[in-house]
Write an enzyme that holds these catalytic residues in place. Structure first.
Site, PDB file in Angstrom:
ATOM      1  N   LYS A 118       0.838  -1.205   0.000  1.00  0.00           N
ATOM      2  CA  LYS A 118       0.000   0.000   0.000  1.00  0.00           C
ATOM      3  C   LYS A 118       0.877   1.261   0.000  1.00  0.00           C
ATOM      4  CE  LYS A 118      -0.338  -0.431   5.021  1.00  0.00           C
ATOM      5  NZ  LYS A 118      -1.083  -1.108   6.103  1.00  0.00           N
ATOM      6  N   MET A 138      11.734  23.829   3.996  1.00  0.00           N
ATOM      7  CA  MET A 138      11.057  23.052   2.944  1.00  0.00           C
ATOM      8  C   MET A 138      12.037  22.339   2.017  1.00  0.00           C
ATOM      9  SD  MET A 138       8.167  24.257   0.206  1.00  0.00           S
ATOM     10  CE  MET A 138       7.056  24.894   1.439  1.00  0.00           C
ATOM     11  N   TYR A 148      15.100  29.233  10.423  1.00  0.00           N
ATOM     12  CA  TYR A 148      13.844  29.861  10.864  1.00  0.00           C
ATOM     13  C   TYR A 148      13.684  29.762  12.370  1.00  0.00           C
ATOM     14  CZ  TYR A 148      12.193  29.922   5.994  1.00  0.00           C
ATOM     15  OH  TYR A 148      12.038  30.158   4.658  1.00  0.00           O
ATOM     16  N   ARG A 156     -10.553  -0.083  14.418  1.00  0.00           N
ATOM     17  CA  ARG A 156     -10.219   0.812  13.308  1.00  0.00           C
ATOM     18  C   ARG A 156     -11.114   0.463  12.135  1.00  0.00           C
ATOM     19  NH1 ARG A 156      -4.221   0.825  10.594  1.00  0.00           N
ATOM     20  NH2 ARG A 156      -4.995  -1.194   9.874  1.00  0.00           N
TER      21      ARG A 156
HETATM   22  C1  LIG Z   1      -0.404  -2.050   6.803  1.00  0.00           C
HETATM   23  C2  LIG Z   1      -1.009  -3.352   7.145  1.00  0.00           C
HETATM   24  C3  LIG Z   1      -0.223  -4.517   7.237  1.00  0.00           C
HETATM   25  C4  LIG Z   1       1.282  -4.494   7.168  1.00  0.00           C
HETATM   26  O1  LIG Z   1       1.771  -4.061   8.411  1.00  0.00           O
HETATM   27  P1  LIG Z   1       3.332  -3.905   8.692  1.00  0.00           P
HETATM   28  O2  LIG Z   1       3.402  -3.520  10.120  1.00  0.00           O
HETATM   29  O3  LIG Z   1       3.822  -2.829   7.784  1.00  0.00           O
HETATM   30  O4  LIG Z   1       3.969  -5.209   8.399  1.00  0.00           O
HETATM   31  C5  LIG Z   1      -0.875  -5.726   7.436  1.00  0.00           C
HETATM   32  N1  LIG Z   1      -2.223  -5.780   7.563  1.00  0.00           N
HETATM   33  C6  LIG Z   1      -2.996  -4.671   7.526  1.00  0.00           C
HETATM   34  C7  LIG Z   1      -4.464  -4.795   7.704  1.00  0.00           C
HETATM   35  C8  LIG Z   1      -2.422  -3.426   7.328  1.00  0.00           C
HETATM   36  O5  LIG Z   1      -3.187  -2.325   7.309  1.00  0.00           O
END
Ligand SMILES: *Cc1c(COP(=O)(O)O)cnc(C)c1O
Length: 361
Positions: free
Chosen positions: A36, A305, A257, A135
């Protein structure tokens, strides 16, 4: 490594592959890969292609759009979408691109049943049950209802039941065993369906947590899945940027800054061409260090930046030259350590690598 040319993220696909092998060896079950958010900022196409070549057959993305973009790279792999389907339009796209939705609610399940009815065939899906993360995912009571009422799965080819750990990076946290107990109960209600529970850190909690598939993301990319112990993974990402200017102060001055860093007369400062638009965090200023000329040097003042300043006063003069590349995290500066100095985790550093940063594989 002395050529100028902006901020560069070097991505070691060999190390990525070694990490996949290591996680596969550690897992009792096959490893899916979580890719992702553009493979945690690394670039999903080369990452997914490399993992597929190693034999990875199952991939997770967050959004339908990410799944659509990945499909041409992985014509034959299973691509699961963690957000599932929110609308009939989502469902249509999911079907059209052969993606597998992770169904997180009764509403999403109903949308998918409708899509299957519309297609006149069974459609693959994953059920995500919430065992303690609060979640996304079906409450346990809904999972129970689905298990008891076959009509709720009409037209749904259930491929996997999954859940997600909230505290897997803390092995002694009581929530781990509690979630495991709940997930085992869920699993018993779907005895013929494969089960998936462990993210990267979950793999290191032991075989009890592996079920039929593990789902690592972060550890593939070199983030330490065992935060209390040495990192078993290889470094995958190294971010470097050239020194644009070096100055020696003739008088005491402040840096950057807000004038947050006091530099005495005689200080040597190196201005580097990377800022928070490139993925440095503003909070790294006055806290983190960077690697230059074989030494660590502190970040002086807040990161801006497009630039950051290093105090190189303590370094031998000949070791640091204009145009030299500075490493903010990577081979010499572990991403987890740098992130901790800025009050965050390696995940956020990797996914913050800016769009203008050139990825080199
Ligand atoms: C992001 C995610 C993972 C991977 O988690 P990591 O800690 O990066 O290995 C696995 N399952 C779900 C549902 C996630 O959202």
């Amino acid at each position: 490594m002395t050529s100028p040319g902006g901020t560069i993220a070097e991505i070691d696909l060999g190390a990525l592959c070694e990490n996949y092998r290591l996680l596969s060896a550690e897992s009792r079950a096959p490893c899916a890969a979580v890719v992702k958010a553009n493979a945690y900022g690394l670039g999903v196409e080369p990452v997914a292609a490399a993992l597929a070549q190693l034999g990875c057959r199952e991939f997770f993305v967050a959004t339908v759009e990410e799944g659509i973009a990945l499909r041409p790279v992985l014509p034959d792999a299973a691509i699961a979408v963690l957000y599932g389907v929110a609308t009939a339009e989502d469902a249509k796209l999911t079907v059209a691109h052969g993606l597998i939705p992770v169904l997180n609610s009764m509403e999403q399940l109903a949308l998918w049943r409708d899509a299957a009815a519309g297609e006149g065939r069974a459609l693959p899906a994953i059920l995500h049950v919430d065992t303690g993360m609060s979640r996304l995912g079906l409450p346990l009571a809904d999972a129970e209802r689905i298990a008891e009422d076959a009509a709720l799965l009409a037209g749904v080819d259930l491929r996997l039941v999954m859940s997600h750990l909230a505290c897997s990076g803390t092995p002694d946290h009581p929530l781990n065993r509690q979630q495991l107990g709940r997930f085992r109960t869920v699993r018993q209600r779907f005895p013929k369906v494969r089960a998936s529970f462990a993210n990267s850190s979950g793999i290191f909690l032991g075989y009890d947590y592996h079920f039929d598939q593990t789902r690592p993301g972060a550890a593939l990319y070199g983030i330490n899945p065992t935060p209390d112990a040495a990192n078993p993974m290889r470094t995958v990402v190294t971010v470097t940027s050239p020194i644009l200017q070096i100055r020696t102060l003739t008088e005491a001055e402040t840096v950057g800054y807000g004038a947050t860093y006091q530099a005495p007369a005689g200080s040597r400062l190196a201005t580097v061409g990377a800022g928070y638009a490139d993925g440095l965090l503003r909070a790294m200023g006055n806290r983190a260090e960077a690697w230059v000329g074989g030494h660590k040097a502190p970040l002086a003042g807040v990161v801006s930046m497009d630039m950051a300043v290093l105090d190189i006063s303590a370094l031998p003069e000949n070791d640091v030259r204009l145009g030299d590349r500075v490493e903010f995290f990577g081979a010499h500066m572990p991403v987890d350590v740098v992130a901790a100095k800025a009050g965050t985790i390696g995940y956020e550093l990797l996914t913050s690598i800016g769009g203008r940063v050139k990825r080199i594989y």
